[in-house]
Enzyme design. Structure first.
Site, short mmCIF file in Angstrom:
data_model
loop_
_atom_site.label_atom_id
_atom_site.label_comp_id
_atom_site.label_asym_id
_atom_site.label_seq_id
_atom_site.Cartn_x
_atom_site.Cartn_y
_atom_site.Cartn_z
N ASP A 122 -9.88 -5.31 -4.00
CA ASP A 122 -9.20 -4.47 -3.02
C ASP A 122 -10.16 -3.35 -2.64
O ASP A 122 -10.56 -2.56 -3.49
CB ASP A 122 -7.92 -3.91 -3.63
CG ASP A 122 -7.04 -3.16 -2.64
OD1 ASP A 122 -7.58 -2.60 -1.67
OD2 ASP A 122 -5.82 -3.11 -2.85
N HIS A 175 -7.00 -6.29 0.34
CA HIS A 175 -5.90 -5.33 0.32
C HIS A 175 -4.67 -5.81 1.10
O HIS A 175 -3.56 -5.73 0.60
CB HIS A 175 -6.38 -4.00 0.91
CG HIS A 175 -5.33 -2.94 0.87
ND1 HIS A 175 -4.83 -2.42 -0.30
CD2 HIS A 175 -4.67 -2.29 1.89
CE1 HIS A 175 -3.92 -1.51 -0.02
NE2 HIS A 175 -3.79 -1.41 1.29
N SER A 230 0.83 -1.20 0.00
CA SER A 230 0.00 0.00 0.00
C SER A 230 0.87 1.26 0.00
O SER A 230 1.68 1.43 -0.91
CB SER A 230 -0.96 -0.05 1.19
OG SER A 230 -1.97 0.91 1.07
#
Length: 260
Positions: free
Chosen positions: A195, A225, A93
C-alpha cells in the site's frame, strides 16, 4: 458545481439489512461503486454517499472539515437505521476511519464493521509542519489512483490535496485513534500487502486497539491501496457478504429462541 463523472452517490432499497459505505479522502463514490452494486445485487439496502467537498474540484474540499465529512455519514447511518433492522458500516482508507468512528459512537446500532486499508495515523514530520505549511502552500500532489491491476478503471478523485483539508484529516485520525477502544462490534479488516498510501502499521494499530472480540484480518496479496478497484475486489465483495451473513445468523437464531 458539476460532479466528476462517476462521483455520484448511490443508494438501493433492499432487505432489512443495511450497509453504509464510506469513500476515502479526495476520492469519490466511484471507488466503492462496484462494492455497493454487488451488495445491492445480493439484496442488501445500500447507501454510498458523496462526502462534502469531494467529487467536484479540489477547491471545494479546501473549505470543508472532518466534522462535515463525519456528519454526512452519520446522517446516512441514521436514515438507514430508521428503515433497517441491522446496519453494517464499511469504508476504504479515510472512509474506514469514518466507519470506525461511527462504530465507536453508535454502539449497538451498528451490527458490524468492514474496512479496507483504514487510515489511522498521519506522517509525524509532515503532521508537525502542516499547521505552518498550509498557510504558505495551498496544495500538494494527490494520493488517488494507487491501483496495481493494469487496465483497471482509474480512481475518480482529485490530483491535488489542499493542505487545509490534509490538516483536517490529521485531526480526524488523531481523534479516532483515541476512540478505537470503544469499537466493540464484529470487525472485518482487509489490508493490502503493498500500500503506497497508508502504512501497514495502521491496520495493526486498529487491530490492537479495538475492543471487538470477533475480529478477522485478511491480507489482500494482489492489490495496492484502492483494493476495491484492484485484483482483489471480488474477494472483498465475497468476504463482506460472508461476514454479514455470519454475523446476522447468530442474531437471528437468538431472536427465534427468545420467541420474539
Amino acid at each position: 458545481m458539476p460532479l466528476l463523472s462517476g462521483a455520484e452517490p448511490f443508494s438501493h432499497a433492499g432487505s432489512s439489512t443495511g450497509v453504509l459505505l464510506c469513500h476515502g479522502f479526495t476520492g469519490s463514490p466511484q471507488s466503492l461503486r462496484p462494492w455497493a452494486l454487488e451488495l445491492a445485487r445480493r439484496g442488501y439496502s445500500v447507501s454510498l454517499p458523496l462526502l462534502p467537498g469531494h467529487g467536484t474540484r479540489w477547491q471545494d474540499l479546501r473549505v470543508t472539515g472532518w466534522q462535515d465529512w463525519y456528519a454526512a455519514v452519520d446522517r446516512e447511518l441514521r436514515e438507514l437505521t430508521d428503515r433497517c433492522a441491522q446496519v453494517f458500516v464499511c469504508g476504504l482508507s479515510m472512509g474506514g476511519t469514518l466507519a470506525l468512528r461511527l462504530a465507536a459512537r453508535h454502539g449497538d446500532r451498528i451490527a458490524g464493521v468492514a474496512v479496507v486499508n483504514p487510515a489511522i495515523t498521519f506522517p509525524p514530520v509532515r503532521g508537525f509542519l502542516l499547521p505552518v505549511l498550509r498557510r504558505l502552500v495551498a496544495t500538494t500532489s494527490g494520493v488517488t489512483g494507487d491501483i496495481r491491476a493494469p487496465g483497471a478503471a482509474p480512481e475518480v478523485g482529485y490530483d491535488r490535496v489542499p493542505l487545509d483539508a490534509a490538516d483536517e484529516l490529521r485531526r480526524l485520525v488523531r481523534l479516532v485513534r483515541g476512540e478505537l477502544p470503544q469499537v466493540t462490534q464484529p470487525l472485518l479488516l482487509m489490508r493490502s500487502a503493498v500500500d503506497h498510501v497508508v502504512p501497514p502499521g495502521d491496520s495493526a494499530l486498529v487491530l490492537g486497539s479495538v475492543s471487538s472480540t470477533d475480529v478477522t484480518e485478511l491480507v489482500l496479496a494482489d492489490s495496492y491501496h484502492v483494493a476495491t478497484l484492484d485484483h482483489d475486489a471480488e474477494r472483498i465483495f465475497q468476504e463482506t457478504d460472508a461476514f454479514i451473513t455470519r454475523v446476522i445468523r447468530p442474531a437471528t437464531r437468538k431472536t427465534a429462541s427468545d420467541g420474539t
